[in-house]
Design an enzyme around this catalytic site. Structure first.
Site, PDB file in Angstrom:
ATOM      1  N   GLY A  50     -10.830  -3.156   2.474  1.00  0.00           N
ATOM      2  CA  GLY A  50     -10.793  -2.816   1.068  1.00  0.00           C
ATOM      3  C   GLY A  50     -11.378  -3.942   0.226  1.00  0.00           C
ATOM      4  O   GLY A  50     -11.695  -5.019   0.724  1.00  0.00           O
ATOM      5  N   VAL A  51     -11.505  -3.681  -1.080  1.00  0.00           N
ATOM      6  CA  VAL A  51     -12.121  -4.644  -1.984  1.00  0.00           C
ATOM      7  C   VAL A  51     -11.054  -5.537  -2.598  1.00  0.00           C
ATOM      8  O   VAL A  51      -9.976  -5.080  -2.953  1.00  0.00           O
ATOM      9  CB  VAL A  51     -12.888  -3.917  -3.109  1.00  0.00           C
ATOM     10  CG1 VAL A  51     -13.494  -4.909  -4.082  1.00  0.00           C
ATOM     11  CG2 VAL A  51     -13.969  -3.029  -2.516  1.00  0.00           C
ATOM     12  N   GLY A  52     -11.345  -6.840  -2.734  1.00  0.00           N
ATOM     13  CA  GLY A  52     -10.426  -7.724  -3.430  1.00  0.00           C
ATOM     14  C   GLY A  52     -10.387  -9.113  -2.836  1.00  0.00           C
ATOM     15  O   GLY A  52     -11.083  -9.433  -1.868  1.00  0.00           O
ATOM     16  N   ASN A  53      -9.534  -9.932  -3.423  1.00  0.00           N
ATOM     17  CA  ASN A  53      -9.462 -11.335  -3.030  1.00  0.00           C
ATOM     18  C   ASN A  53      -8.818 -11.527  -1.662  1.00  0.00           C
ATOM     19  O   ASN A  53      -9.247 -12.390  -0.891  1.00  0.00           O
ATOM     20  CB  ASN A  53      -8.703 -12.128  -4.095  1.00  0.00           C
ATOM     21  CG  ASN A  53      -9.441 -12.142  -5.428  1.00  0.00           C
ATOM     22  OD1 ASN A  53     -10.635 -12.378  -5.470  1.00  0.00           O
ATOM     23  ND2 ASN A  53      -8.732 -11.865  -6.503  1.00  0.00           N
ATOM     24  N   GLU A 112     -16.510   0.922   3.697  1.00  0.00           N
ATOM     25  CA  GLU A 112     -17.008   1.550   2.471  1.00  0.00           C
ATOM     26  C   GLU A 112     -17.955   0.638   1.715  1.00  0.00           C
ATOM     27  O   GLU A 112     -18.978   1.068   1.209  1.00  0.00           O
ATOM     28  CB  GLU A 112     -15.837   1.882   1.547  1.00  0.00           C
ATOM     29  CG  GLU A 112     -14.856   2.865   2.100  1.00  0.00           C
ATOM     30  CD  GLU A 112     -13.617   2.905   1.245  1.00  0.00           C
ATOM     31  OE1 GLU A 112     -13.384   3.955   0.629  1.00  0.00           O
ATOM     32  OE2 GLU A 112     -12.894   1.891   1.170  1.00  0.00           O
ATOM     33  N   ILE A 138       0.527  -1.446  -3.169  1.00  0.00           N
ATOM     34  CA  ILE A 138       1.319  -1.820  -4.330  1.00  0.00           C
ATOM     35  C   ILE A 138       2.740  -2.121  -3.894  1.00  0.00           C
ATOM     36  O   ILE A 138       3.330  -3.127  -4.295  1.00  0.00           O
ATOM     37  CB  ILE A 138       1.290  -0.706  -5.394  1.00  0.00           C
ATOM     38  CG1 ILE A 138      -0.111  -0.628  -6.015  1.00  0.00           C
ATOM     39  CG2 ILE A 138       2.342  -0.943  -6.470  1.00  0.00           C
ATOM     40  CD1 ILE A 138      -0.304   0.528  -6.975  1.00  0.00           C
ATOM     41  N   ASN A 149      -5.379   2.872  -9.743  1.00  0.00           N
ATOM     42  CA  ASN A 149      -6.790   3.192  -9.521  1.00  0.00           C
ATOM     43  C   ASN A 149      -6.966   4.505  -8.766  1.00  0.00           C
ATOM     44  O   ASN A 149      -7.684   5.381  -9.198  1.00  0.00           O
ATOM     45  CB  ASN A 149      -7.476   2.062  -8.746  1.00  0.00           C
ATOM     46  CG  ASN A 149      -7.512   0.764  -9.526  1.00  0.00           C
ATOM     47  OD1 ASN A 149      -7.585   0.766 -10.752  1.00  0.00           O
ATOM     48  ND2 ASN A 149      -7.460  -0.352  -8.819  1.00  0.00           N
ATOM     49  N   GLY A 170     -10.601   5.183  -0.219  1.00  0.00           N
ATOM     50  CA  GLY A 170     -10.835   5.528   1.179  1.00  0.00           C
ATOM     51  C   GLY A 170      -9.767   5.047   2.121  1.00  0.00           C
ATOM     52  O   GLY A 170      -9.893   5.234   3.340  1.00  0.00           O
ATOM     53  N   LYS A 179       4.281  -9.861 -10.588  1.00  0.00           N
ATOM     54  CA  LYS A 179       4.810 -10.186 -11.917  1.00  0.00           C
ATOM     55  C   LYS A 179       5.671 -11.456 -11.878  1.00  0.00           C
ATOM     56  O   LYS A 179       6.817 -11.474 -12.357  1.00  0.00           O
ATOM     57  CB  LYS A 179       5.630  -9.019 -12.479  1.00  0.00           C
ATOM     58  CG  LYS A 179       4.828  -7.756 -12.756  1.00  0.00           C
ATOM     59  CD  LYS A 179       3.868  -7.922 -13.923  1.00  0.00           C
ATOM     60  CE  LYS A 179       3.151  -6.622 -14.255  1.00  0.00           C
ATOM     61  NZ  LYS A 179       2.185  -6.776 -15.346  1.00  0.00           N
TER      62      LYS A 179
END
Length: 504
Positions: free
Chosen positions: A271-274, A296, A366, A386, A390, A410
């Protein structure tokens, strides 16, 4: 190179017009299929012109001007944000990440359909979504015969071009001309009962064509543009991301030693992200060579791996690069051309291919509950973040489905491990590995109660671990059932507490 020099079809050169003129061809209520996937390859000019047209129309009063927007995945502020800001979107599918869109979705003023990305094309072909009126597609060029050179994403473009009554093309001179030949567009898909096996057995296999077929008679406008994709910089991996990456890399090494993974692993999906980029960075620094990716999106971390030789080939449907990543790609495109294949998303995300290739799927969450159910889309059960994207395509069908997250959010007010998730995207049956900076829980072969012990003890933050164990033990002692013990009057109390007190 100018846009005009990329429009080689004489009939289509006659249809060049401004973005404002093209926007006039889109009617209120239209179903518009737009290119774009993770901020790459989306139309840059016509959506902005259309948003301005909608703004003036709605300011004059009368019936609101809204359209239905179908894409490959998320796009950018110039598309989603601009149209959402003027309340110009009635319904959106199948994935978005724009804050203005998100606000309208969660206020109930925009309808949103969250689909598995691999299924969108099938839904369109089956007629479930209605008739597509217009396809608005960015391309890197138009050849003499009218066929199209795809740009930095493919997404659902093949399907949109085939389904739409009319087509508007944006020819973007800032897309690298050397993208030509990097794509593999497969024209062998069909609906049941006419489907045939997809003859792809390795991520490097090419099974299609380098160009998109486009009936010239359907093209009603060609717009010249010269604008860069949205390029979001990635943060440098922090201590939490690095620790998550370390747990995953240690797990891979153990699996290799046991003999459950080959030394070159299996094709990876990320997946996309840091956090995913931290994992890719860790893989690149490790002992691995000649890995493959069937995923993807191609991120910065994959470019580094391709350049170093850690990654031999990467198959995807789009790029998702930072500004530095774009510069690296453009400067060394000759190196990457032979190592990257861009396919349409109903192939890049195809469940049967994910199962056959044995994908190692790594995606974010999440929240996860103590039994391994994962929520990857909704905040506190109701508010869309979001979309599923995929992740479901790969999680249910991959050889390994790994879900990652920091153990808290948080500033520690929220635990990512909860008694019961407030929304389910991936059931316990599809989740094999959960990882936080606290540790890794391997859920394979475990019963629900065994999974609860593994998740709580390995993944929960110490601030919440004892409370989770207390909940689990009391649920076991309640006599309500010992297969998946729950206290129904408390299962979502953590979420209710956060809603009222601001802390779980």
């Amino acid at each position: 190179m100018s846009s005009t020099s990329r429009i080689l079809c004489s009939r289509l050169r006659e249809r060049i017009m401004s973005a404002e003129q093209a926007a006039e061809l889109i009617s209120p209520g239209a179903n518009v299929g737009m290119s774009g996937f993770t901020g790459a390859g989306y139309p840059k000019a016509v959506p902005a012109a259309l948003a301005e047209r909608i703004r003036h129309h709605n300011a004059a009063g009368g019936k609101p001007f809204r359209i239905n927007v179908w894409t490959g995945a998320s796009t950018a502020p110039e598309l989603d944000g601009a149209l959402a800001e003027v309340d110009g979107i009635e319904m959106r599918l199948p994935f978005q990440s724009d804050p203005i869109c998100r606000g309208r979705i969660n206020s109930g003023t925009m309808e949103y359909v969250d689909y598995h990305l691999s299924e969108v094309s099938q839904y369109a072909w089956s007629g479930f979504l209605g008739k597509m009126d217009i396809a608005l597609i960015e391309v890197a060029g138009i050849r003499e015969d009218g066929s199209l050179i795809p740009s930095s994403s493919v997404g659902n473009n093949k399907t949109w071009i085939e389904q739409a009554d009319r087509i508007i093309l944006e020819v973007n001179a800032q897309q690298n001309a050397k993208l030509e030949g990097m794509h593999d567009i497969y024209y062998g898909t069909a609906l049941p009962p006419n489907r045939k096996p997809i003859m792809l057995t390795h991520p490097a296999d090419r099974i299609g064509e380098a160009y998109l077929h486009c009936p010239v008679d359907k093209v009603i406008a060609v717009v010249e543009t010269s604008a860069a994709d949205r390029n979001s910089p990635f943060k440098a991996p922090d201590a939490t991301s690095r620790r998550i990456a370390e747990h995953i890399l240690e797990f891979f090494q153990r699996e290799i030693e046991i003999g459950r993974l080959p030394k070159e692993l299996l094709p990876i999906q990320s997946g996309v992200g840091n956090i995913p980029n931290a994992v890719l960075e860790g893989l690149d620094a490790g002992p691995f060579k000649n890995l493959t990716a069937f995923t993807e999106v191609i991120q910065d971390g994959m470019l580094k791996m391709l350049k170093s030789g850690t990654l031999g080939v990467a198959s995807a449907t789009a790029f998702s690069l930072s500004p530095d990543g774009i510069r690296e790609f453009d400067e060394n495109i000759d190196l990457y051309r032979d190592k990257i294949i861009l396919r349409q998303q109903d192939i890049s995300n195809h469940p049967e291919l994910a199962r056959r290739l044995g994908i190692i799927a790594m995606n974010g969450l999440i929240e996860a509950d103590i039994y391994g159910n994962v929520n990857s889309t909704h905040i506190m059960g109701s508010r869309m973040m979001n979309g599923i994207g995929g992740s479901g395509d790969f999680a249910r069908n991959g050889y390994l489905s790994i879900f990652v997250s920091p153990s808290t959010a948080k500033d520690g007010a929220i635990s990512s491990i909860v008694p019961m998730v407030s929304h389910v995207d991936h059931t316990e049956h599809d989740v094999k590995i959960i990882v936080t900076e606290q540790g890794l829980a391997d859920l394979r072969g475990l019963s629900p109660r065994q999974r609860a012990h593994a998740i709580i003890n390995n993944c929960a933050h110490p601030d919440f671990r004892e409370r989770l164990l207390d909940y689990f033990n009391r649920a076991c002692a309640s006599g309500r059932g010992m297969h998946t013990p729950h206290l129904l009057d408390e299962a979502l109390s953590w979420h209710q507490r956060y809603e009222t007190e601001g802390r779980m």
